[in-house]
Design a protein around this motif. Structure first.
Motif, mmCIF file in Angstrom:
data_model
loop_
_atom_site.group_PDB
_atom_site.id
_atom_site.type_symbol
_atom_site.label_atom_id
_atom_site.label_comp_id
_atom_site.label_asym_id
_atom_site.label_seq_id
_atom_site.Cartn_x
_atom_site.Cartn_y
_atom_site.Cartn_z
ATOM 1 N N PRO A 29 0.820 -1.227 0.000
ATOM 2 C CA PRO A 29 0.000 0.000 0.000
ATOM 3 C C PRO A 29 0.845 1.264 0.000
ATOM 4 C CG PRO A 29 -0.859 -1.595 1.570
ATOM 5 C CD PRO A 29 0.461 -2.126 1.117
ATOM 6 N N ASP A 30 1.957 1.275 0.750
ATOM 7 C CA ASP A 30 2.808 2.465 0.796
ATOM 8 C C ASP A 30 3.418 2.758 -0.572
ATOM 9 O OD1 ASP A 30 2.284 2.884 3.463
ATOM 10 O OD2 ASP A 30 4.076 1.812 4.153
ATOM 11 N N ALA A 31 3.904 1.699 -1.253
ATOM 12 C CA ALA A 31 4.477 1.895 -2.582
ATOM 13 C C ALA A 31 3.425 2.409 -3.560
ATOM 14 C CB ALA A 31 5.081 0.590 -3.092
ATOM 15 N N ALA A 32 2.202 1.871 -3.453
ATOM 16 C CA ALA A 32 1.127 2.307 -4.347
ATOM 17 C C ALA A 32 0.783 3.770 -4.113
ATOM 18 C CB ALA A 32 -0.104 1.429 -4.138
ATOM 19 N N ARG A 33 0.659 4.160 -2.836
ATOM 20 C CA ARG A 33 0.326 5.558 -2.538
ATOM 21 C C ARG A 33 1.440 6.493 -3.012
ATOM 22 N NH1 ARG A 33 -2.492 3.242 2.119
ATOM 23 N NH2 ARG A 33 -0.493 2.937 3.183
ATOM 24 N N GLY A 34 2.692 6.087 -2.802
ATOM 25 C CA GLY A 34 3.806 6.919 -3.241
ATOM 26 C C GLY A 34 3.837 7.071 -4.750
ATOM 27 N N PHE A 35 3.566 5.986 -5.469
ATOM 28 C CA PHE A 35 3.556 6.038 -6.933
ATOM 29 C C PHE A 35 2.472 6.989 -7.421
ATOM 30 C CE2 PHE A 35 1.850 4.611 -10.997
ATOM 31 C CZ PHE A 35 2.990 4.509 -11.774
ATOM 32 N N VAL A 36 1.277 6.875 -6.857
ATOM 33 C CA VAL A 36 0.162 7.713 -7.311
ATOM 34 C C VAL A 36 0.440 9.184 -7.005
ATOM 35 C CG1 VAL A 36 -2.287 8.208 -6.976
ATOM 36 C CG2 VAL A 36 -1.508 5.832 -7.175
ATOM 37 N N ARG A 37 1.053 9.462 -5.877
ATOM 38 C CA ARG A 37 1.380 10.861 -5.563
ATOM 39 C C ARG A 37 2.401 11.421 -6.552
ATOM 40 N NH1 ARG A 37 1.372 8.917 0.139
ATOM 41 N NH2 ARG A 37 -0.605 9.607 1.041
ATOM 42 N N ARG A 38 3.373 10.585 -6.947
ATOM 43 C CA ARG A 38 4.415 11.054 -7.868
ATOM 44 C C ARG A 38 3.918 11.179 -9.293
ATOM 45 N NH1 ARG A 38 7.179 7.068 -5.261
ATOM 46 N NH2 ARG A 38 7.271 5.791 -7.166
ATOM 47 N N HIS A 39 3.058 10.245 -9.706
ATOM 48 C CA HIS A 39 2.698 10.143 -11.122
ATOM 49 C C HIS A 39 1.227 10.453 -11.398
ATOM 50 C CE1 HIS A 39 6.580 8.451 -12.251
ATOM 51 N NE2 HIS A 39 6.502 7.640 -11.222
ATOM 52 N N GLY A 40 0.482 10.859 -10.373
ATOM 53 C CA GLY A 40 -0.933 11.091 -10.589
ATOM 54 C C GLY A 40 -1.193 12.205 -11.603
ATOM 55 N N PRO A 41 -2.384 12.207 -12.248
ATOM 56 C CA PRO A 41 -3.451 11.236 -12.031
ATOM 57 C C PRO A 41 -3.062 9.832 -12.501
ATOM 58 C CG PRO A 41 -3.962 12.595 -13.928
ATOM 59 C CD PRO A 41 -2.733 13.184 -13.303
ATOM 60 N N ALA A 42 -3.629 8.846 -11.824
ATOM 61 C CA ALA A 42 -3.247 7.470 -12.105
ATOM 62 C C ALA A 42 -4.488 6.587 -12.170
ATOM 63 C CB ALA A 42 -2.294 6.944 -11.027
ATOM 64 N N ILE A 43 -4.297 5.405 -12.736
ATOM 65 C CA ILE A 43 -5.383 4.435 -12.848
ATOM 66 C C ILE A 43 -4.945 3.106 -12.234
ATOM 67 C CG2 ILE A 43 -6.446 5.440 -14.893
ATOM 68 C CD1 ILE A 43 -4.987 3.289 -16.558
ATOM 69 N N TYR A 44 -5.942 2.333 -11.854
ATOM 70 C CA TYR A 44 -5.742 0.936 -11.457
ATOM 71 C C TYR A 44 -6.325 0.069 -12.551
ATOM 72 C CZ TYR A 44 -6.794 -3.620 -9.540
ATOM 73 O OH TYR A 44 -6.888 -4.979 -9.365
ATOM 74 N N LYS A 45 -5.621 -1.006 -12.899
ATOM 75 C CA LYS A 45 -6.179 -1.983 -13.834
ATOM 76 C C LYS A 45 -5.769 -3.378 -13.386
ATOM 77 C CE LYS A 45 -4.186 -0.407 -17.616
ATOM 78 N NZ LYS A 45 -3.694 -0.308 -19.030
ATOM 79 N N PRO A 46 -6.622 -4.373 -13.614
ATOM 80 C CA PRO A 46 -6.263 -5.740 -13.217
ATOM 81 C C PRO A 46 -5.138 -6.287 -14.084
ATOM 82 C CG PRO A 46 -8.342 -5.726 -14.413
ATOM 83 C CD PRO A 46 -7.970 -4.294 -14.197
ATOM 84 N N LEU A 47 -4.321 -7.157 -13.488
ATOM 85 C CA LEU A 47 -3.245 -7.803 -14.226
ATOM 86 C C LEU A 47 -3.782 -8.907 -15.138
ATOM 87 C CD1 LEU A 47 -0.895 -7.767 -11.208
ATOM 88 C CD2 LEU A 47 -0.156 -6.986 -13.454
ATOM 89 N N HIS A 48 -4.899 -9.446 -14.796
ATOM 90 C CA HIS A 48 -5.627 -10.397 -15.637
ATOM 91 C C HIS A 48 -7.086 -10.228 -15.255
ATOM 92 C CE1 HIS A 48 -5.697 -13.700 -18.484
ATOM 93 N NE2 HIS A 48 -6.471 -14.404 -17.690
#
Length: 315
Positions: A151-170
């Motif tokens: 969760p921490d890595a995900a939140r950090g990524f979205v803050r750096r690169h937002g706006p961002a999307i989530y998509k399923p891997l499959h």
């Protein structure tokens, strides 16, 4: 005299895309044997010997039989899975494994067969991280992407690169109130990410402000590009809002498409790109068994004929 060698079409019972290809092949007097590996062994049988000349034998459905040594090509689409509901759980697990490595192994080892595409290569290409890495190697622009269970890595990524999307891997199908549903691509903020992310792997990606989408269907060496205008984040959520226009790929894209397919050993690919506001094409994904036929009536592009040419081995 027409070539008597059959084309194998491996797919489920309901597959309208395979149906139109089979009709095209029939119109050309090309013999076709259609089968669903999920019918094994109830209504599908195989006899295969491994000889000094390779695999020899036959595969039979209730209405057709194919000489394994004479199959000219295989169109591998979307067969159903093996099932042995009459067996105990342990025996069924054993039987499924034997069917997969037995029948599946035979279908993957046919001599002088053109695979569109080989089932093992399709399996390799279905891993989204591998596809994104191959896209970078092929020279495509790929949005910044994170695969994580943190969760921490995900939140950090979205803050750096937002706006961002989530998509399923499959995207397995879920039944919601008896209706088939899938997990949709959605915009996500850092505040929405909680500890549930730790439960499995997730893919987060920078959202590219886009002018349109493009579906590129590659059949052998032929490339068909269709611009899709919709205004939707994910155009697959509402086909009624879509409009289609055949377009040419920008310089460098076509070479990248073939490099990508060559990387995986594929003869077919359904590529999705988004077009940025500046006209730049961004790679999103490639489905090695993707749908394509719905675009032909909308655009007049001769994709069915191109696929039949490939399977007939005239090109």
């Amino acid at each position: 005299m027409n070539d008597p060698r059959p084309v194998l079409v491996v797919t489920s019972l309901y597959d309208p895309t395979a149906d139109v290809v089979i009709r095209e092949l029939h119109d050309r007097d090309v013999p076709v044997v259609r089968l669903d590996s999920g019918d094994f062994p109830a209504s599908l049988s195989v006899e295969a010997e491994i000889t000094s000349h390779g695999v020899r034998g036959r595969i039979s459905t209730p209405t057709r039989t194919a000489d394994l040594s004479a199959v000219r090509s295989m169109y591998y689409r979307r067969p159903s899975g093996f099932a042995f509901p009459h067996l105990t759980e342990q025996d069924a697990r054993f039987a499924v494994t034997q069917a997969r490595y037995g029948l599946g192994g035979v279908l993957a080892a046919l001599p002088d067969c053109l695979y569109v595409s080989h089932p093992h290569r399709i399996g390799d290409a279905e891993f989204k991280p591998a596809g994104l890495a191959a896209a970078v190697e092929a020279g495509f622009d790929v949005p910044p992407t994170l695969i994580t269970s943190s969760p921490d890595a995900a939140r950090g990524f979205v803050r750096r690169h937002g706006p961002a999307i989530y998509k399923p891997l499959h995207n397995p199908v879920y039944l919601v109130d008896g209706v088939s549903s899938v997990v949709k691509v959605a915009e996500v903020t850092a505040d929405e990410i909680d500890d549930r992310v730790a439960g499995t792997a997730h893919l987060f990606q920078q959202l590219v402000p886009k002018a349109a989408d493009v579906r590129v269907t590659v059949i052998g060496r032929r490339v068909f590009c269709v611009r899709i205008d919709s205004g939707l984040l994910d155009w697959r959520t509402d086909y009624s809002q879509l409009s289609y226009t055949p377009v040419e790929a920008p310089p460098g894209i076509e070479a990248g498409l073939h490099a990508y397919l060559d990387h995986f050993g594929l003869a077919f690919g359904a590529f999705d790109f988004c077009v940025g506001k500046d006209g730049r094409w961004w790679f999103l994904e490639c489905n090695p068994s993707g749908q394509w036929y719905w675009l032909e009536p909308e655009t007049g592009l001769p994709m069915c004929a191109a696929l039949a040419d490939l399977l007939e081995r005239t090109t």
